[in-house]
Design a protein around this motif. Structure first.
Motif, short mmCIF file in Angstrom:
data_model
loop_
_atom_site.label_atom_id
_atom_site.label_comp_id
_atom_site.label_asym_id
_atom_site.label_seq_id
_atom_site.Cartn_x
_atom_site.Cartn_y
_atom_site.Cartn_z
N PRO A 82 0.82 -1.21 0.00
CA PRO A 82 0.00 0.00 0.00
C PRO A 82 0.86 1.26 0.00
O PRO A 82 2.01 1.26 0.45
CB PRO A 82 -0.80 -0.11 1.31
CG PRO A 82 -0.74 -1.54 1.69
CD PRO A 82 0.56 -2.06 1.18
N ASP A 182 -2.92 5.05 -1.89
CA ASP A 182 -4.06 4.20 -1.55
C ASP A 182 -4.80 4.73 -0.34
O ASP A 182 -6.00 4.53 -0.19
CB ASP A 182 -3.58 2.78 -1.26
CG ASP A 182 -2.93 2.13 -2.47
OD1 ASP A 182 -3.58 2.05 -3.52
OD2 ASP A 182 -1.75 1.73 -2.37
N SER A 464 -3.54 -5.21 3.92
CA SER A 464 -3.59 -5.37 2.47
C SER A 464 -3.12 -6.75 2.03
O SER A 464 -3.06 -7.04 0.84
CB SER A 464 -2.71 -4.32 1.81
OG SER A 464 -1.34 -4.57 2.09
#
Length: 473
Positions: A82, A182, A464
Protein backbone atom coordinates in the motif's frame (compact mmCIF):
# COMPACT_ATOMS: atom_id res chain seq x y z
CA UNK A 1 1.56 10.73 35.46
CA UNK A 2 2.65 7.73 33.44
CA UNK A 3 1.17 7.80 29.97
CA UNK A 4 -1.28 5.01 29.11
CA UNK A 5 0.32 2.06 27.42
CA UNK A 6 3.85 3.16 28.38
CA UNK A 7 4.72 0.59 31.06
CA UNK A 8 7.80 -1.54 30.34
CA UNK A 9 8.27 -0.03 26.88
CA UNK A 10 11.37 1.75 25.60
CA UNK A 11 11.09 5.52 25.33
CA UNK A 12 10.77 6.38 21.59
CA UNK A 13 11.32 10.09 22.30
CA UNK A 14 14.91 10.70 23.35
CA UNK A 15 16.39 14.08 24.34
CA UNK A 16 17.90 14.55 20.89
CA UNK A 17 14.46 14.22 19.31
CA UNK A 18 13.00 16.93 21.54
CA UNK A 19 16.00 19.16 20.82
CA UNK A 20 15.45 18.63 17.09
CA UNK A 21 11.82 19.65 17.40
CA UNK A 22 12.80 22.70 19.46
CA UNK A 23 15.20 23.83 16.75
CA UNK A 24 12.37 23.66 14.23
CA UNK A 25 9.88 25.42 16.50
CA UNK A 26 12.37 28.27 16.88
CA UNK A 27 11.83 29.12 13.21
CA UNK A 28 9.15 31.82 13.01
CA UNK A 29 7.24 30.26 10.09
CA UNK A 30 4.29 32.66 10.18
CA UNK A 31 2.77 32.34 6.71
CA UNK A 32 0.47 35.34 7.16
CA UNK A 33 3.42 37.71 7.65
CA UNK A 34 5.28 38.58 4.42
CA UNK A 35 8.32 39.55 6.48
CA UNK A 36 8.55 35.94 7.72
CA UNK A 37 8.51 34.36 4.23
CA UNK A 38 12.25 33.69 4.45
CA UNK A 39 11.68 31.75 7.67
CA UNK A 40 9.05 29.58 6.00
CA UNK A 41 11.52 28.84 3.21
CA UNK A 42 14.26 28.06 5.74
CA UNK A 43 11.86 25.70 7.48
CA UNK A 44 11.12 23.86 4.23
CA UNK A 45 14.81 23.28 3.60
CA UNK A 46 15.35 22.23 7.23
CA UNK A 47 12.58 19.63 7.01
CA UNK A 48 13.93 18.34 3.70
CA UNK A 49 17.34 17.89 5.32
CA UNK A 50 15.73 16.13 8.31
CA UNK A 51 14.05 13.65 5.96
CA UNK A 52 17.32 12.99 4.18
CA UNK A 53 19.14 12.41 7.47
CA UNK A 54 16.54 9.77 8.25
CA UNK A 55 17.29 8.13 4.92
CA UNK A 56 14.22 9.12 2.89
CA UNK A 57 15.44 8.49 -0.69
CA UNK A 58 13.51 11.38 -2.19
CA UNK A 59 13.03 14.58 -0.20
CA UNK A 60 12.67 17.95 -1.86
CA UNK A 61 11.20 21.41 -1.62
CA UNK A 62 8.23 22.09 -3.88
CA UNK A 63 7.86 25.74 -4.83
CA UNK A 64 4.49 27.41 -5.32
CA UNK A 65 3.39 30.89 -6.32
CA UNK A 66 3.44 31.57 -2.59
CA UNK A 67 5.28 29.64 0.11
CA UNK A 68 7.00 26.27 -0.37
CA UNK A 69 5.86 22.78 0.54
CA UNK A 70 8.01 19.74 1.25
CA UNK A 71 7.63 16.38 -0.48
CA UNK A 72 9.18 13.09 0.61
CA UNK A 73 8.87 9.51 -0.60
CA UNK A 74 10.30 6.22 0.67
CA UNK A 75 9.11 3.33 -1.53
CA UNK A 76 8.41 -0.07 -0.03
CA UNK A 77 10.53 -3.00 -1.21
CA UNK A 78 7.37 -4.66 -2.48
CA UNK A 79 5.82 -2.62 -5.31
CA UNK A 80 2.43 -4.14 -4.44
CA UNK A 81 2.53 -2.71 -0.91
CA UNK A 82 0.00 0.00 0.00
CA UNK A 83 0.94 3.64 -0.53
CA UNK A 84 0.37 6.05 2.37
CA UNK A 85 0.41 9.83 1.81
CA UNK A 86 0.87 11.88 4.99
CA UNK A 87 -0.40 15.47 4.85
CA UNK A 88 0.42 18.23 7.35
CA UNK A 89 1.94 21.71 7.42
CA UNK A 90 5.05 23.50 8.64
CA UNK A 91 3.73 27.06 8.75
CA UNK A 92 2.28 28.45 11.99
CA UNK A 93 -0.29 30.97 13.14
CA UNK A 94 0.77 34.49 14.07
CA UNK A 95 1.75 35.08 17.70
CA UNK A 96 1.82 38.24 19.82
CA UNK A 97 4.80 37.97 22.21
CA UNK A 98 3.07 40.33 24.66
CA UNK A 99 0.47 37.65 25.38
CA UNK A 100 2.95 34.84 26.08
CA UNK A 101 3.95 34.12 29.69
CA UNK A 102 5.92 30.85 29.73
CA UNK A 103 8.35 31.79 26.95
CA UNK A 104 8.40 34.00 23.84
CA UNK A 105 6.67 32.19 20.97
CA UNK A 106 9.83 31.36 19.02
CA UNK A 107 12.11 30.63 21.97
CA UNK A 108 10.96 27.07 22.78
CA UNK A 109 11.47 25.79 26.29
CA UNK A 110 10.89 22.37 27.86
CA UNK A 111 9.07 22.52 31.18
CA UNK A 112 7.00 20.05 33.19
CA UNK A 113 6.73 17.39 30.49
CA UNK A 114 5.81 19.90 27.80
CA UNK A 115 7.63 21.73 25.03
CA UNK A 116 6.35 25.29 24.68
CA UNK A 117 6.54 27.35 21.50
CA UNK A 118 4.42 28.31 18.52
CA UNK A 119 3.95 25.25 16.31
CA UNK A 120 5.11 22.71 18.89
CA UNK A 121 1.68 21.08 18.69
CA UNK A 122 0.17 22.66 15.56
CA UNK A 123 1.67 21.01 13.65
CA UNK A 124 5.47 20.58 13.76
CA UNK A 125 5.28 18.05 16.58
CA UNK A 126 2.82 16.00 14.56
CA UNK A 127 5.09 16.04 11.50
CA UNK A 128 8.08 14.93 13.53
CA UNK A 129 6.00 12.11 15.03
CA UNK A 130 5.70 10.60 11.56
CA UNK A 131 9.45 10.80 10.93
CA UNK A 132 10.30 9.33 14.32
CA UNK A 133 7.73 6.56 13.79
CA UNK A 134 9.22 5.72 10.41
CA UNK A 135 12.63 5.46 12.04
CA UNK A 136 11.23 3.11 14.70
CA UNK A 137 9.42 1.08 12.04
CA UNK A 138 12.66 0.63 10.09
CA UNK A 139 14.53 -0.34 13.25
CA UNK A 140 11.88 -2.93 14.07
CA UNK A 141 12.41 -4.52 10.66
CA UNK A 142 16.20 -4.43 10.76
CA UNK A 143 16.40 -7.98 12.07
CA UNK A 144 14.67 -9.26 8.95
CA UNK A 145 17.17 -7.50 6.73
CA UNK A 146 14.50 -5.18 5.34
CA UNK A 147 15.91 -1.72 4.54
CA UNK A 148 12.65 -0.16 3.40
CA UNK A 149 9.27 0.40 5.05
CA UNK A 150 6.55 -2.23 4.78
CA UNK A 151 4.41 0.32 2.91
CA UNK A 152 5.40 3.15 0.60
CA UNK A 153 5.37 6.33 2.69
CA UNK A 154 4.93 9.75 1.08
CA UNK A 155 4.82 13.17 2.73
CA UNK A 156 3.21 16.43 1.63
CA UNK A 157 3.95 19.12 4.21
CA UNK A 158 2.66 22.44 2.97
CA UNK A 159 3.66 25.96 4.01
CA UNK A 160 0.36 27.79 3.66
CA UNK A 161 -2.21 25.87 5.73
CA UNK A 162 -2.65 28.72 8.21
CA UNK A 163 -3.63 31.08 5.39
CA UNK A 164 -6.13 28.72 3.80
CA UNK A 165 -3.89 26.40 1.72
CA UNK A 166 -4.11 28.87 -1.13
CA UNK A 167 -1.84 26.90 -3.46
CA UNK A 168 -2.63 23.34 -2.35
CA UNK A 169 -4.90 22.80 -5.36
CA UNK A 170 -2.02 23.79 -7.65
CA UNK A 171 0.31 21.28 -5.98
CA UNK A 172 -2.25 18.50 -6.28
CA UNK A 173 -2.82 19.30 -9.96
CA UNK A 174 0.88 19.62 -10.82
CA UNK A 175 2.05 16.42 -9.09
CA UNK A 176 -0.65 13.75 -9.55
CA UNK A 177 1.89 10.95 -10.00
CA UNK A 178 3.99 11.78 -6.97
CA UNK A 179 0.90 12.20 -4.77
CA UNK A 180 -0.89 9.04 -5.85
CA UNK A 181 -1.84 6.98 -2.81
CA UNK A 182 -4.06 4.20 -1.55
CA UNK A 183 -4.61 5.98 1.77
CA UNK A 184 -4.15 9.60 2.86
CA UNK A 185 -3.48 10.49 6.48
CA UNK A 186 -4.08 14.05 7.69
CA UNK A 187 -2.01 14.85 10.76
CA UNK A 188 -3.44 18.17 11.83
CA UNK A 189 -6.03 17.06 14.37
CA UNK A 190 -6.48 16.63 18.10
CA UNK A 191 -6.85 13.84 20.60
CA UNK A 192 -9.40 14.17 23.37
CA UNK A 193 -7.31 13.06 26.36
CA UNK A 194 -4.28 10.87 26.97
CA UNK A 195 -6.29 8.42 29.06
CA UNK A 196 -9.11 8.09 26.48
CA UNK A 197 -7.75 6.58 23.26
CA UNK A 198 -9.74 7.63 20.23
CA UNK A 199 -9.56 7.82 16.44
CA UNK A 200 -10.97 10.80 14.60
CA UNK A 201 -13.36 9.77 11.82
CA UNK A 202 -14.88 13.12 10.80
CA UNK A 203 -13.68 16.69 10.34
CA UNK A 204 -15.79 19.75 9.80
CA UNK A 205 -15.56 21.91 6.72
CA UNK A 206 -15.28 25.67 6.81
CA UNK A 207 -16.48 28.83 5.15
CA UNK A 208 -14.77 32.08 6.11
CA UNK A 209 -16.00 35.52 5.14
CA UNK A 210 -15.62 39.19 6.00
CA UNK A 211 -18.76 41.30 6.42
CA UNK A 212 -18.31 45.06 6.11
CA UNK A 213 -21.03 47.59 6.88
CA UNK A 214 -20.67 51.25 5.91
CA UNK A 215 -22.99 54.02 7.11
CA UNK A 216 -21.17 57.22 6.08
CA UNK A 217 -18.36 58.53 3.94
CA UNK A 218 -16.25 59.53 6.94
CA UNK A 219 -16.26 59.62 10.72
CA UNK A 220 -18.46 62.41 12.05
CA UNK A 221 -18.29 64.00 15.50
CA UNK A 222 -21.11 62.63 17.61
CA UNK A 223 -21.94 66.12 18.88
CA UNK A 224 -23.06 67.03 15.41
CA UNK A 225 -24.99 63.90 14.39
CA UNK A 226 -25.53 61.62 17.39
CA UNK A 227 -29.00 60.13 17.35
CA UNK A 228 -29.67 61.08 13.74
CA UNK A 229 -26.85 59.51 11.68
CA UNK A 230 -26.24 55.94 10.50
CA UNK A 231 -23.87 54.10 12.85
CA UNK A 232 -22.05 51.25 11.13
CA UNK A 233 -21.05 49.58 14.41
CA UNK A 234 -24.56 49.31 15.80
CA UNK A 235 -25.89 48.14 12.42
CA UNK A 236 -23.26 45.41 12.24
CA UNK A 237 -24.20 44.38 15.79
CA UNK A 238 -27.86 44.18 14.75
CA UNK A 239 -27.05 41.97 11.77
CA UNK A 240 -24.75 39.66 13.73
CA UNK A 241 -27.29 39.42 16.51
CA UNK A 242 -29.52 37.57 14.07
CA UNK A 243 -26.94 34.94 13.17
CA UNK A 244 -28.39 32.57 15.80
CA UNK A 245 -31.90 32.14 17.14
CA UNK A 246 -32.77 31.88 20.82
CA UNK A 247 -31.97 28.15 20.87
CA UNK A 248 -28.52 28.63 19.37
CA UNK A 249 -29.45 27.41 15.88
CA UNK A 250 -27.90 29.16 12.89
CA UNK A 251 -30.45 31.17 10.92
CA UNK A 252 -29.06 30.83 7.38
CA UNK A 253 -31.91 29.73 5.07
CA UNK A 254 -31.79 25.99 4.41
CA UNK A 255 -28.64 25.63 6.49
CA UNK A 256 -29.74 22.44 8.28
CA UNK A 257 -31.28 20.75 5.24
CA UNK A 258 -28.06 18.84 4.52
CA UNK A 259 -26.89 18.27 8.09
CA UNK A 260 -26.45 14.52 8.24
CA UNK A 261 -26.94 12.37 11.28
CA UNK A 262 -23.66 11.12 12.78
CA UNK A 263 -22.43 7.68 11.81
CA UNK A 264 -23.82 4.93 14.09
CA UNK A 265 -20.41 4.13 15.58
CA UNK A 266 -19.79 7.78 16.43
CA UNK A 267 -23.26 8.19 17.89
CA UNK A 268 -22.77 5.09 20.05
CA UNK A 269 -19.39 6.37 21.18
CA UNK A 270 -20.82 9.75 22.15
CA UNK A 271 -23.74 8.20 24.05
CA UNK A 272 -21.43 7.12 26.89
CA UNK A 273 -18.57 9.55 26.31
CA UNK A 274 -16.98 10.40 29.67
CA UNK A 275 -17.03 14.17 29.22
CA UNK A 276 -16.03 16.33 32.19
CA UNK A 277 -17.39 19.85 31.67
CA UNK A 278 -15.30 21.42 34.44
CA UNK A 279 -12.08 19.88 33.09
CA UNK A 280 -12.91 21.00 29.56
CA UNK A 281 -13.58 24.55 30.71
CA UNK A 282 -10.26 24.62 32.55
CA UNK A 283 -8.30 23.15 29.62
CA UNK A 284 -9.73 25.58 27.09
CA UNK A 285 -9.99 28.65 29.31
CA UNK A 286 -13.68 28.94 28.42
CA UNK A 287 -16.04 30.57 30.94
CA UNK A 288 -19.15 28.53 30.05
CA UNK A 289 -20.30 25.76 27.70
CA UNK A 290 -22.57 27.41 25.16
CA UNK A 291 -24.14 26.41 21.85
CA UNK A 292 -27.09 24.75 20.19
CA UNK A 293 -29.69 23.62 22.71
CA UNK A 294 -30.32 19.91 23.11
CA UNK A 295 -26.78 18.74 22.39
CA UNK A 296 -23.80 17.93 24.59
CA UNK A 297 -20.45 19.66 24.14
CA UNK A 298 -18.90 16.67 22.27
CA UNK A 299 -21.98 16.50 20.03
CA UNK A 300 -21.72 20.22 19.28
CA UNK A 301 -18.02 19.89 18.50
CA UNK A 302 -18.16 16.79 16.33
CA UNK A 303 -21.65 16.34 14.88
CA UNK A 304 -23.20 19.81 14.61
CA UNK A 305 -22.32 22.85 12.50
CA UNK A 306 -21.28 26.14 14.07
CA UNK A 307 -20.98 29.84 13.24
CA UNK A 308 -18.51 32.11 14.99
CA UNK A 309 -17.61 35.78 14.89
CA UNK A 310 -13.81 35.65 14.89
CA UNK A 311 -13.07 39.39 14.85
CA UNK A 312 -14.86 42.74 15.13
CA UNK A 313 -13.52 46.13 14.09
CA UNK A 314 -15.08 49.60 14.21
CA UNK A 315 -13.84 53.13 14.69
CA UNK A 316 -10.26 54.15 15.36
CA UNK A 317 -8.22 51.39 16.97
CA UNK A 318 -4.87 53.22 16.84
CA UNK A 319 -5.92 56.14 19.08
CA UNK A 320 -8.84 57.28 21.27
CA UNK A 321 -12.20 57.30 19.52
CA UNK A 322 -12.25 61.13 19.40
CA UNK A 323 -16.01 61.02 19.83
CA UNK A 324 -16.59 60.05 16.21
CA UNK A 325 -19.49 57.96 14.96
CA UNK A 326 -17.69 55.17 13.04
CA UNK A 327 -18.44 55.21 9.32
CA UNK A 328 -17.46 51.55 8.84
CA UNK A 329 -17.48 48.33 10.85
CA UNK A 330 -16.34 44.83 9.96
CA UNK A 331 -16.55 41.26 11.18
CA UNK A 332 -14.69 38.09 10.26
CA UNK A 333 -17.06 35.13 10.19
CA UNK A 334 -16.22 31.43 10.44
CA UNK A 335 -18.73 28.70 9.74
CA UNK A 336 -17.96 25.07 10.55
CA UNK A 337 -19.79 22.47 8.47
CA UNK A 338 -20.60 18.80 8.97
CA UNK A 339 -21.28 15.96 6.51
CA UNK A 340 -23.11 16.24 4.14
CA UNK A 341 -23.05 20.01 3.86
CA UNK A 342 -21.25 21.64 0.93
CA UNK A 343 -19.12 24.70 1.43
CA UNK A 344 -20.15 26.37 -1.83
CA UNK A 345 -23.84 25.92 -0.97
CA UNK A 346 -23.34 27.36 2.53
CA UNK A 347 -21.59 30.38 1.00
CA UNK A 348 -24.72 30.97 -1.07
CA UNK A 349 -26.88 30.62 2.05
CA UNK A 350 -24.73 33.18 3.84
CA UNK A 351 -25.26 35.68 1.02
CA UNK A 352 -29.01 35.07 1.06
CA UNK A 353 -29.07 35.51 4.85
CA UNK A 354 -27.39 38.92 4.53
CA UNK A 355 -29.64 40.02 1.68
CA UNK A 356 -32.69 39.45 3.89
CA UNK A 357 -31.23 41.74 6.55
CA UNK A 358 -30.14 44.72 4.47
CA UNK A 359 -31.92 48.00 5.14
CA UNK A 360 -31.75 51.53 3.70
CA UNK A 361 -29.05 53.88 4.94
CA UNK A 362 -26.21 51.35 4.85
CA UNK A 363 -23.94 49.61 2.39
CA UNK A 364 -23.06 45.96 2.94
CA UNK A 365 -20.16 43.99 1.51
CA UNK A 366 -19.72 40.25 2.04
CA UNK A 367 -16.38 38.87 0.90
CA UNK A 368 -16.30 35.05 1.04
CA UNK A 369 -12.81 33.57 1.03
CA UNK A 370 -12.05 31.30 -1.94
CA UNK A 371 -10.29 28.85 0.39
CA UNK A 372 -13.47 27.20 1.65
CA UNK A 373 -13.39 23.49 2.48
CA UNK A 374 -15.93 20.70 2.57
CA UNK A 375 -16.42 18.42 5.60
CA UNK A 376 -15.26 14.82 5.40
CA UNK A 377 -16.10 11.45 6.94
CA UNK A 378 -13.72 8.47 6.72
CA UNK A 379 -15.48 5.42 5.22
CA UNK A 380 -16.37 3.34 8.28
CA UNK A 381 -15.72 0.00 6.57
CA UNK A 382 -12.30 0.76 5.11
CA UNK A 383 -9.55 -1.66 6.26
CA UNK A 384 -7.13 1.21 6.83
CA UNK A 385 -9.43 2.71 9.47
CA UNK A 386 -9.57 -0.62 11.25
CA UNK A 387 -5.76 -0.81 11.06
CA UNK A 388 -5.41 2.64 12.61
CA UNK A 389 -7.93 1.82 15.33
CA UNK A 390 -5.97 -1.31 16.25
CA UNK A 391 -2.70 0.61 16.26
CA UNK A 392 -4.00 3.36 18.54
CA UNK A 393 -5.51 0.82 20.89
CA UNK A 394 -2.21 -1.04 21.03
CA UNK A 395 -0.25 2.14 21.81
CA UNK A 396 -2.64 3.21 24.57
CA UNK A 397 -3.27 -0.25 25.97
CA UNK A 398 -7.05 0.15 25.65
CA UNK A 399 -9.63 0.02 22.84
CA UNK A 400 -9.89 3.21 20.79
CA UNK A 401 -13.29 4.79 20.22
CA UNK A 402 -14.33 7.02 17.29
CA UNK A 403 -14.51 10.78 17.78
CA UNK A 404 -14.74 13.80 15.52
CA UNK A 405 -12.63 16.90 15.14
CA UNK A 406 -14.00 20.37 15.71
CA UNK A 407 -11.68 22.08 13.26
CA UNK A 408 -11.32 21.84 9.52
CA UNK A 409 -8.78 20.21 7.20
CA UNK A 410 -8.48 19.88 3.41
CA UNK A 411 -9.49 16.23 3.69
CA UNK A 412 -12.23 16.31 1.05
CA UNK A 413 -9.88 18.09 -1.35
CA UNK A 414 -7.17 15.47 -0.79
CA UNK A 415 -9.65 12.61 -1.12
CA UNK A 416 -10.86 13.91 -4.47
CA UNK A 417 -7.39 14.64 -5.83
CA UNK A 418 -5.86 11.33 -4.73
CA UNK A 419 -9.01 9.23 -5.20
CA UNK A 420 -8.27 7.67 -1.83
CA UNK A 421 -9.86 7.55 1.63
CA UNK A 422 -8.55 9.93 4.28
CA UNK A 423 -7.61 8.95 7.82
CA UNK A 424 -6.91 11.37 10.65
CA UNK A 425 -4.25 11.13 13.29
CA UNK A 426 -3.03 13.89 15.56
CA UNK A 427 -1.22 14.42 18.83
CA UNK A 428 -2.79 17.73 19.82
CA UNK A 429 -4.84 18.13 22.99
CA UNK A 430 -7.51 20.73 23.91
CA UNK A 431 -5.09 22.28 26.39
CA UNK A 432 -2.30 22.79 23.84
CA UNK A 433 -3.58 26.29 23.04
CA UNK A 434 -3.46 26.12 19.26
CA UNK A 435 -3.36 29.65 17.80
CA UNK A 436 -3.24 31.09 21.33
CA UNK A 437 -0.53 32.25 23.74
CA UNK A 438 1.74 29.69 25.39
CA UNK A 439 1.08 26.94 22.85
CA UNK A 440 2.80 23.73 23.87
CA UNK A 441 2.83 20.03 23.20
CA UNK A 442 2.58 17.26 25.79
CA UNK A 443 5.63 15.05 25.25
CA UNK A 444 3.62 12.05 26.46
CA UNK A 445 1.24 12.61 23.52
CA UNK A 446 4.21 12.55 21.14
CA UNK A 447 5.44 9.28 22.64
CA UNK A 448 2.04 7.68 22.23
CA UNK A 449 1.82 9.08 18.73
CA UNK A 450 5.12 7.53 17.72
CA UNK A 451 4.07 4.14 19.08
CA UNK A 452 0.69 4.29 17.36
CA UNK A 453 2.11 5.34 13.99
CA UNK A 454 4.91 2.78 14.16
CA UNK A 455 2.35 0.06 14.78
CA UNK A 456 0.07 1.47 12.07
CA UNK A 457 2.64 1.04 9.31
CA UNK A 458 2.78 -2.67 10.02
CA UNK A 459 -0.99 -2.94 10.47
CA UNK A 460 -1.58 -1.18 7.16
CA UNK A 461 0.70 -3.62 5.36
CA UNK A 462 -1.04 -6.54 7.05
CA UNK A 463 -4.50 -5.22 6.17
CA UNK A 464 -3.59 -5.37 2.47
CA UNK A 465 -2.25 -8.90 2.67
CA UNK A 466 1.43 -7.86 2.67
CA UNK A 467 3.74 -9.39 5.24
CA UNK A 468 4.96 -6.55 7.48
CA UNK A 469 8.07 -6.33 9.58
CA UNK A 470 7.75 -7.23 13.26
CA UNK A 471 5.28 -4.88 14.97
CA UNK A 472 6.66 -1.65 16.37
CA UNK A 473 6.82 -0.75 20.04
Amino acid sequence: MTAPGSAARPDPLGPEAVEDLARWVAMATVSSDPERAAEVRRSAHWLTAAMRRLGVPRAEVWETQGLPAVYGCWPAADPAAPVLLVYSHHDVHAADPREWRVTPPFQPVRRGGRLYGRGASDAKGQVMCHLWALRAHLAAGAGSGRAAPAVTVKYLIEGEEEIGSVHLADLLAEHPGELGADVVMVSDTMLWALDRPAVCTTVRGSVTATLTVRGADRGIHSGAVSGAASNAATELARVLGGLHDDSGRITLPGFYDAVADPAPALRESLADFPFDTAAWLEQTGTFAAQGEAGFTVPERLWTRPAAEVARLTAGRTDMPSLGLVPPEAGADLLLRLVPDQRADRVAEQLRAWLDARRRPGYRYLLDVSPTISDPYRTPSDHPALAALTRAVGHAYGAPARPIGNGGAAPAAQLARACDAPVLFFGTGLPGDRWHGPDEGVDLAALRLGIRALTRFLGELARSSGNSPAPPGP
